[in-house]
Design a protein around this motif. Structure first.
Motif, short mmCIF file in Angstrom:
data_model
loop_
_atom_site.label_atom_id
_atom_site.label_comp_id
_atom_site.label_asym_id
_atom_site.label_seq_id
_atom_site.Cartn_x
_atom_site.Cartn_y
_atom_site.Cartn_z
N GLU A 186 0.84 -1.21 0.00
CA GLU A 186 0.00 0.00 0.00
C GLU A 186 0.86 1.25 0.00
OE1 GLU A 186 -2.69 -0.48 3.24
OE2 GLU A 186 -4.06 -1.74 2.09
N LEU A 228 1.96 1.88 -3.41
CA LEU A 228 0.86 2.44 -4.20
C LEU A 228 0.74 3.95 -3.94
CD1 LEU A 228 -1.57 1.47 -6.05
CD2 LEU A 228 -2.95 1.68 -4.01
N MET A 229 0.84 4.30 -2.64
CA MET A 229 0.75 5.72 -2.27
C MET A 229 1.87 6.51 -2.94
SD MET A 229 -1.53 6.60 0.06
CE MET A 229 -1.09 7.54 1.50
N ASN A 281 0.84 0.73 -9.68
CA ASN A 281 -0.49 1.24 -9.98
C ASN A 281 -1.59 0.41 -9.36
OD1 ASN A 281 0.98 2.88 -11.71
ND2 ASN A 281 -0.78 3.04 -13.09
N LEU A 296 -8.19 -6.92 -5.36
CA LEU A 296 -7.46 -6.01 -6.26
C LEU A 296 -7.66 -4.59 -5.76
CD1 LEU A 296 -6.03 -5.33 -9.00
CD2 LEU A 296 -8.31 -5.22 -9.98
N ILE A 297 -6.56 -3.92 -5.52
CA ILE A 297 -6.65 -2.50 -5.15
C ILE A 297 -6.00 -1.73 -6.28
CG2 ILE A 297 -5.99 -0.74 -3.49
CD1 ILE A 297 -5.65 -3.04 -1.46
N VAL A 298 -6.78 -0.86 -6.92
CA VAL A 298 -6.17 -0.05 -7.99
C VAL A 298 -6.12 1.39 -7.56
CG1 VAL A 298 -6.80 -1.49 -9.95
CG2 VAL A 298 -8.42 0.21 -9.11
N ASN A 299 -5.14 2.10 -8.12
CA ASN A 299 -5.10 3.54 -7.93
C ASN A 299 -6.08 4.13 -8.93
OD1 ASN A 299 -4.56 6.26 -8.04
ND2 ASN A 299 -2.36 5.98 -7.69
N GLY A 300 -7.18 4.68 -8.41
CA GLY A 300 -8.25 5.13 -9.30
C GLY A 300 -8.02 6.49 -9.90
N VAL A 301 -6.89 7.15 -9.58
CA VAL A 301 -6.67 8.51 -10.10
C VAL A 301 -6.75 8.50 -11.61
CG1 VAL A 301 -4.96 10.31 -10.34
CG2 VAL A 301 -5.36 9.28 -8.12
N ASP A 302 -5.97 7.64 -12.24
CA ASP A 302 -6.09 7.50 -13.68
C ASP A 302 -7.16 6.45 -13.96
OD1 ASP A 302 -5.91 7.07 -16.34
OD2 ASP A 302 -3.74 6.83 -16.39
N ALA A 303 -8.40 6.92 -14.07
CA ALA A 303 -9.53 6.01 -14.15
C ALA A 303 -9.41 5.06 -15.34
CB ALA A 303 -10.82 6.82 -14.25
N THR A 314 -6.66 3.87 -16.89
CA THR A 314 -5.73 2.79 -16.60
C THR A 314 -6.32 1.83 -15.57
OG1 THR A 314 -3.96 4.34 -17.03
CG2 THR A 314 -3.34 2.31 -15.95
N ALA A 315 -7.01 2.40 -14.59
CA ALA A 315 -7.61 1.56 -13.55
C ALA A 315 -8.58 0.56 -14.15
CB ALA A 315 -8.32 2.44 -12.51
N ARG A 316 -9.38 1.03 -15.09
CA ARG A 316 -10.35 0.13 -15.74
C ARG A 316 -9.64 -0.97 -16.50
NH1 ARG A 316 -13.54 4.50 -17.49
NH2 ARG A 316 -15.19 4.85 -15.98
#
Lengths: 379, 369, 608
Positions: free
Chosen positions: A95, A98-99, A104, A127-134, A136-138
């Motif tokens: 984590e 990720l921070m 990602n 699964l934990i994704v960094n949602g900032v870049d939606a 890429t997250a998808r």
């Protein structure tokens, strides 16, 4: 003075103007650089640099209790070209990565992976994704889920079972079967680069003649205003077409974008677009009359609208109605649609014709306004 | 010394803001562009037109298609009754996608035979196509799970539990708006600085400045401050609009945010002044501004990830202040990153700014024609 | 051949003899400048006869350029009619433009095209048939003396050559009426003489009618007829001789042995009955209000050793008289520079060299803009650099002010090299550039305040109250108070020049650099400007000035004549004129001296 003489004289005057403009272009290498070096430089940089096909996404893999099951699942990630998996010992550490933006997403294979696996409603992996870049997250979540299903199927098969999935999606992508983003980005880039070239070539040519005092001398000859405008348009049109040929060849041969439509449609529509772009530059130049204001307006009105509102990256259909209406004022919008179709789909007249109409309307508005504003007077 | 700098700053502000036209050009377009671009820049599909080619008469297909009609991403605009109608619809961009349900869909499904749902998408814009396919597959998954639950199917019991941090609903507007704050801030600093020295050189007033007791450092400060202050004001307005109008969450501290804005403005103003003092004419200044601005936006990671670029291009982006600014903006807005985690992005901007400003100051006296 | 009768339609022979080349009837024209309205022309009427040279003369902002542009169909009058060769300039502007030749102020040349290419362009635009071109080009190039240079870029020609090429382009289709807008600004006297020869040959051999505007009054004297404009109104029309003759018996030359010339001029200017006074080398030229002989006792009470002799009047005298009668005399003869705050530097160490230049060189690529220039200027001296455009005057100035590094040689200004010296050293100089560099979109008072504040922390200590009083002094002294809030870019040239000088004086510099301070400015404004400069020099300020006006050279204590980057000669005005004295030229003017030097230099170059 008979009409005949006037026409003959007109040919001579126009020839004189065009020749003058060409000589100036040859003497001042900056226009040639704009027309030829800029497309090469920008296309190389962006053609290679701009891509939406995510590969090698850094991904943290946390396996809380390794066993045969987890090993066979993680192997799937290690082979994938989409991910660069990095193993982390525990979730907290992952984590933090990720921070800090080092990864990602995190895939956690729970301690009770094998038990959860067989439990109804169990969630053995998290699964934990960094949602900032939606976007890429998808892509990540879609991929992880796909990989998971495939692994389950594979595992079931090994146990001699068959998994039945009621409805299986069978997708077919027309025109761009690998969904290579370069195939649609490169034609879009051609449109953006041509917008820049068109505006930069002409945005200052009229104001420059005013500031240097040569416009006054031109106006006292029997030139008509349409001749002055044509005299500016023709040379830069030829120059711009040269740049276009370069850009198109690079798209076809360097970036290997397929051309499914015909070359003549491509060039005919490009010619129309170039007239529109040059017309806009001439209009800015004529209305501003000072290089400073012309420069500011060109900076504001060309690149960003063409980049964001043309459908080059962002789907126009998904924009709110008002914004969609505004995009109709952006010449690049029509050209991007035409280019993407001619390159990837072919001569689809139902797409080409309405967009050609749009370009033609804009071109006549720009040139008409230029003509109206550039009267043969000094006021 | 302070008095002289103050005089310069007042003069710069007057030359920029006194004239109605240039005041208009500096203030109005960035705000309009914020509104337009704010709405335009999104990867979330909305009302994507699609057509249905349903050869099945059973209830199962109707149920599945109802899910499409209920989705905000798609709007059904046409009904296809024959295979030959598909191509013209897609070719003409009337629909982005055609969903084809085969003749025995419901019957096969009931008897437990696997059935296929054919989805044909327009791949011209591969990104939109991929997003549409993603959305469809989510809907099909949900349908499968519900079907299996109610019909005793043998479906894998477990699933992936996904959580998206920082942006739980994966709204791409949240991703782009901080980027637009950056782009428009860059645009404003370019407008203010890129022609400022070049114009004074053309008009001869720069010579006048150079024969006064002003030192290059003082001229530099005098030229930097207006662009810096105008940029700061506009960045603040745009940030306010992003938070209160577009409802993008601002999780981090304002101090961190403004540290980023200040450093970015320094680097932007620095590069702008450098271009401007290198240019002999305004035309060269404009060309320079374009040549700096276009790559710094396209290669900033604004729309396409830097990670996707080849290594060489990735290395080039290290020189791009916008790259760091976007990371700071997104980090502060959406992730609420603390100051110390962003220091790695602060110092490159400070360095670029310092180098560019020094070069600009040096050029004042050494670029002579 | 249709093209042929197109040609003859406008050829001079076709003009009916009783018709005027240009008729201006009751023309008015107003422009909007910012929020203000400027009346450029008010009810102007006059005629230009066929086959003669008519001069359009007037101070800056008189409306000369507007009038020429109206005649060329580039502007539409608010009221009145303009008939050019029998055609209406407003409704038939294309036909008018097909029949006239026009040269705008900056000659309208494309500097990145060669001489030949410029000619081709204008031949195409004017519809000269291909067959006729060869002959016409030969003729024009021969006339302009440009035959050897047809392949050279127009931008690389000297000012005089550009001007002749501009003229050739305007003549490419043999117009019946030729309009020239200030054709000789910034051109050396030799080239001016050549231009006049060409113009007169045109009139003589081809019967062309010529209308030209000029700010040089000695040129007005060469016209067959002059039209005097002032603030948009017609002041007078007639032959120069007739106008000049009204001044007969009112002009004298005064010299005094025991009073310094600037002080003498100052006293004469204050005396009653004096309309105008000018320094001319060692003499003061005086124009009286009427033709009663002047009484020396009243003119210069208590001064002995005065010689006075009547001299023939000049056209300029009548021009100045007309203008002063029009605008009231008090404005100009007011005591110049009543400046109490100005530090009196007088004669503390007068004459000590304060500017020293030794073997100065400045190269651009392999072109020497300045080569081996050596001179020195004493404290309190007015030193002039005289030469045509491109002679190297401005480059020398820029090097002296630290704006350009020299390529060779040494220089010291106020004991330092300004390029390397501490910033404070620059506070001792004032610089006024050729273009009157002001911030065009700032108001007058904002410009003053800016320069006051920029110098604010200088060694002269000009902060707070003192700064404000200095601004008030400038507004008062330079008569700028009424226009304090005007945007400076909208001011007329004369006021721009005043404001530029005021800005350069805000910090009371010891040395003043003036780069072509009066270029394009009319004679009245020039006199006023020089009265201020003289007063500064009286107080011990060192003044260095460049000019291409020969008469201004007379104001200098010493001057250097430059050509092609070299100093040809240096000395007092009288000694330089004396060099040109010969059997046939007993009283040579500065212009004669200049032309002689340049010709000798060219011969020397050709021989080498």
């Amino acid at each position: 003075m008979s009409a005949d003489t006037r026409r003959g004289g007109s040919r001579m005057r126009l020839r004189g103007l065009v020749r003058k403009e060409f000589l100036q272009i040859v003497r001042d290498p900056s226009s040639i650089a704009i027309a030829f070096l800029m497309p090469i430089f920008l296309l190389l940089l962006f053609g290679y640099g701009v891509s939406l096909d995510s590969e090698h996404i850094p991904l943290a893999l946390v396996v809380e209790q390794p066993n045969a099951d987890t090993a066979s699942f993680t192997a799937a990630f290690k082979q994938s070209r989409y991910f660069n998996p990095v193993a982390y010992a525990d979730t907290r550490e992952a984590e933090q990565a990720l921070m800090a933006g080092r990864v990602n997403a995190i895939v956690v294979l729970r301690q009770d992976f094998s038990r959860q696996l067989r439990q109804a409603d169990g969630a053995p992996i998290q699964l934990i994704v960094n949602g900032v870049d939606a976007n890429t997250a998808r892509i990540i979540s879609g991929y992880v889920e796909g990989a998971w299903e495939k692994w389950l199927e594979h595992a079931a098969l090994q146990r001699g079972q068959k998994l039945d999935v009621p409805v299986q999606m069978e997708q077919r992508e027309w025109f761009n079967s690998e969904l290579r983003s370069r195939n649609f980005l490169v034609p879009g880039l051609v449109a953006i680069i041509m917008t820049l070239i068109g505006a930069l070539l002409t945005a200052m040519v009229m104001s420059r003649e005013w500031e240097r005092g040569t416009m006054e001398a031109l106006l006292v000859t029997p030139l008509s205003m349409s001749e002055v405008i044509l005299g500016k348009l023709i040379p830069y049109f030829i120059l711009g077409m040269g740049g276009l040929v370069l850009a198109v060849s690079m798209a076809l041969f360097l970036f290997e974008v397929p051309l499914r439509g015909s070359l003549w449609v491509l060039f005919a529509t490009s010619a129309l677009f170039l007239v529109t772009a040059l017309g806009m530059g001439l209009l800015i130049s004529t209305v501003a009359r000072s290089q400073f204001v012309a420069g500011l307006v060109a900076l504001i009105a060309t690149f960003l609208p063409a980049f964001l509102l043309s459908g080059f990256i962002f789907d126009i259909g998904s924009m709110p109605g008002v914004v969609q209406a505004i995009t109709h004022l952006i010449a690049a919008r029509y050209y991007v649609a035409i280019l993407q179709t001619v390159f990837l789909a072919g001569n689809v007249w139902s797409v080409i014709l309405p967009n050609v109409l749009g370009l033609a309307v804009l071109a006549s508005v720009f040139l008409g306004l230029t003509w109206r504003n550039a009267r043969k007077r000094l006021e | 010394m302070l008095g002289r700098i103050f005089a310069l700053v007042v003069k710069e502000f007057l030359t920029l803001l006194k004239d109605k036209r240039s005041r208009l050009v500096l203030i109005v377009p960035p705000l309009i562009q914020l509104m337009v671009f704010g709405y335009a820049a999104t990867f979330d599909l909305k009302n994507v037109p699609f057509a249905v080619y349903n050869e099945d008469r059973g209830f199962a297909s109707r149920e599945l298609l109802a899910a499409f009609d209920g989705s905000p991403s798609f709007t059904r605009v046409a009904q296809v009754t024959h295979e030959s109608e598909i191509a013209p619809l897609i070719d003409a961009k009337q629909v982005l996608m055609v969903v084809h349900v085969g003749p025995n869909f419901s019957a096969d499904l009931l008897s437990g035979r696997p059935v296929a749902l054919q989805v044909i998408v327009d791949g011209r814009n591969s990104n939109t196509a991929m997003l549409a396919i993603n959305d469809v597959s989510v809907m099909v998954d949900r349908f499968n799970r519900e079907w299996a639950a109610s019909h005793d199917g043998n479906l894998p019991p477990s699933h992936v539990e996904t959580r998206a941090w920082f942006n739980p609903n994966l709204e791409s507007r949240w991703f782009f708006l901080p980027g637009i704050v950056g782009i428009l801030t860059l645009l404003v600093t370019m407008l203010v600085t890129a022609l400022s020295v070049a114009r004074e050189r053309e008009q001869g007033t720069f010579d006048q400045l150079l024969v006064t007791p002003l030192r290059p450092v003082e001229i530099l400060i005098g030229k930097t401050l207006p662009g810096f202050l105008i940029g700061l004001a506009e960045a603040s307005v745009i940030t306010l609009a992003a938070v209160f109008w577009f409802k993008v969450p601002l999780l981090g501290s304002l101090l961190t945010l403004y540290t980023g804005i200040v450093l970015f403005l320094l680097s932007g103003v620095g590069v702008g002044l450098m271009i401007s003092s290198f240019a002999v004419t305004q035309q060269q200044g404009l060309l320079g501004a374009f040549i700096f601005m276009v790559p710094s936006i396209i290669l900033s990671g604004f729309a396409t990830p830097i990670r996707n670029m080849p290594v060489l291009v990735q290395d080039i982006t290290l020189l791009n202040p916008m790259r760091y600014f976007l990371l700071v903006l997104r980090g502060v807005f959406l992730e609420g990153l603390p100051f110390h985690l962003l220091i790695q992005h602060f110092w490159p901007m400070a360095l670029i700014g310092a180098v560019a400003l020094s070069v600009a100051g040096w050029l004042f006296r050494h670029r002579m024609y | 051949m249709p093209a042929a009768d197109h040609m003859t339609a406008a050829s001079p022979a076709a003009n009916p003899p009783d018709q005027n080349a240009l008729e201006v009837g009751g023309v008015s024209k107003t422009f909007h400048v910012g929020a203000r309205q400027v009346q450029a022309l008010q009810q102007v009427s006059f005629r230009v006869r066929h086959g003669v040279v008519t001069g359009l003369v007037g101070p800056d902002a008189a409306g000369k350029t507007t009038l020429l542009r109206l005649a060329a169909g580039l502007l539409v009058p608010d009221a009145g009619t303009i008939t050019v060769l029998g055609m209406d300039a407003t409704t038939q502007s294309l036909a008018v433009q097909g029949a006239i030749g026009y040269m705008p102020q900056r000659f309208g040349l494309y500097e990145d095209l060669t001489v030949q290419e410029n000619l081709d362009l204008y031949a195409d635009l004017q519809g000269v048939p291909e067959l006729a071109r060869g002959e016409r080009y030969r003729e024009l190039m021969h006339m302009a003396g440009l035959e050897p240079f047809t392949k050279r870029l127009a931008g690389q020609l000297s000012g005089g050559m550009k001007q002749k090429l501009g003229l050739a382009c305007a003549l490419v289709r043999q117009p019946s009426l030729l309009l020239l807008d200030e054709p000789t600004v910034g051109v050396d006297p030799l080239s001016r003489r050549e231009l006049w020869e060409i113009v007169y040959r045109l009139v003589r051999e081809q019967g062309t009618s010529v209308l030209l505007s000029t700010a040089y009054l000695d040129e007005a004297e060469r016209c067959d007829e002059v039209v005097l404009l002032h603030e948009g109104r017609l002041l007078a029309q007639g032959t120069p001789a007739a106008l000049r003759d009204t001044m007969r018996g009112r002009t004298y030359e005064i010299a005094a042995t025991n009073i310094e010339k600037r002080a003498l001029q100052y006293r004469i200017a204050q005396a009653p009955g004096v309309l105008d006074s000018l320094i001319q080398g060692d003499h003061i030229r005086v124009v009286m209000v009427d033709n009663s002989p002047p009484n020396l006792g009243i003119l210069l009470p208590g001064v002995s050793g005065i010689e006075m002799a009547p001299v023939p009047p000049r056209f300029e005298d009548s021009f100045v008289a007309l203008l002063k009668e029009k605008s009231g005399n008090e404005e100009i003869s007011r005591a110049p520079l009543a400046d109490k705050t100005l530090t009196d530097l007088t004669h503390a160490d007068a004459g000590k060299p304060i500017i020293e230049v030794h073997n100065l060189q400045r190269r651009f690529g392999n072109f020497y803009a300045v080569k081996n220039v050596t001179f020195s200027v004493g404290k309190g001296e007015v030193f002039g650099l005289l030469g045509a455009n491109g002679a190297g005057k401005s480059t020398t100035f820029r090097v002296l002010c630290g704006l350009l590094p020299p390529s060779g040689g040494t220089l010291r200004v106020a004991g330092a090299d300004l390029r390397l010296a501490a910033a404070a050293a620059r506070a001792r100089i004032g610089y006024m550039s050729q273009k009157f560099s002001l911030y065009g979109n700032l108001s007058v008072v904002e410009n003053l305040r800016f320069f006051a504040n920029v110098y604010g922390a200088s060694v002269y200590g000009l902060s707070g109250k003192q700064g404000t009083s200095r601004i008030n002094w400038a507004l008062e002294e330079f008569d700028l108070a009424p226009m304090a809030e005007y945007t400076s870019g909208d001011l007329s040239l004369g006021y721009k020049q005043r404001l530029a000088l005021a800005c350069a004086l805000m910090h009371e510099p010891e040395i003043l650099f003036l780069d072509e301070p009066t270029s394009g400015v009319d004679p009245l404004a020039r006199r006023e400007f020089w009265s201020r400069i003289n007063a500064l020099a009286e107080r011990g300020v060192t003044v260095m000035v460049t000019t291409h006006f020969m008469e201004e050279a007379e104001y200098c204590d010493r001057l250097a004549i430059m050509a092609a980057g070299e100093i040809l000669t240096m000395g007092t005005p009288a000694s330089i004129k004396a060099q040109a004295r010969s059997e046939e030229l007993r009283e040579p003017t500065m212009e004669d001296a200049f032309v002689g030097l340049i010709k000798a230099h060219e011969q020397q170059e050709a021989a080498a």
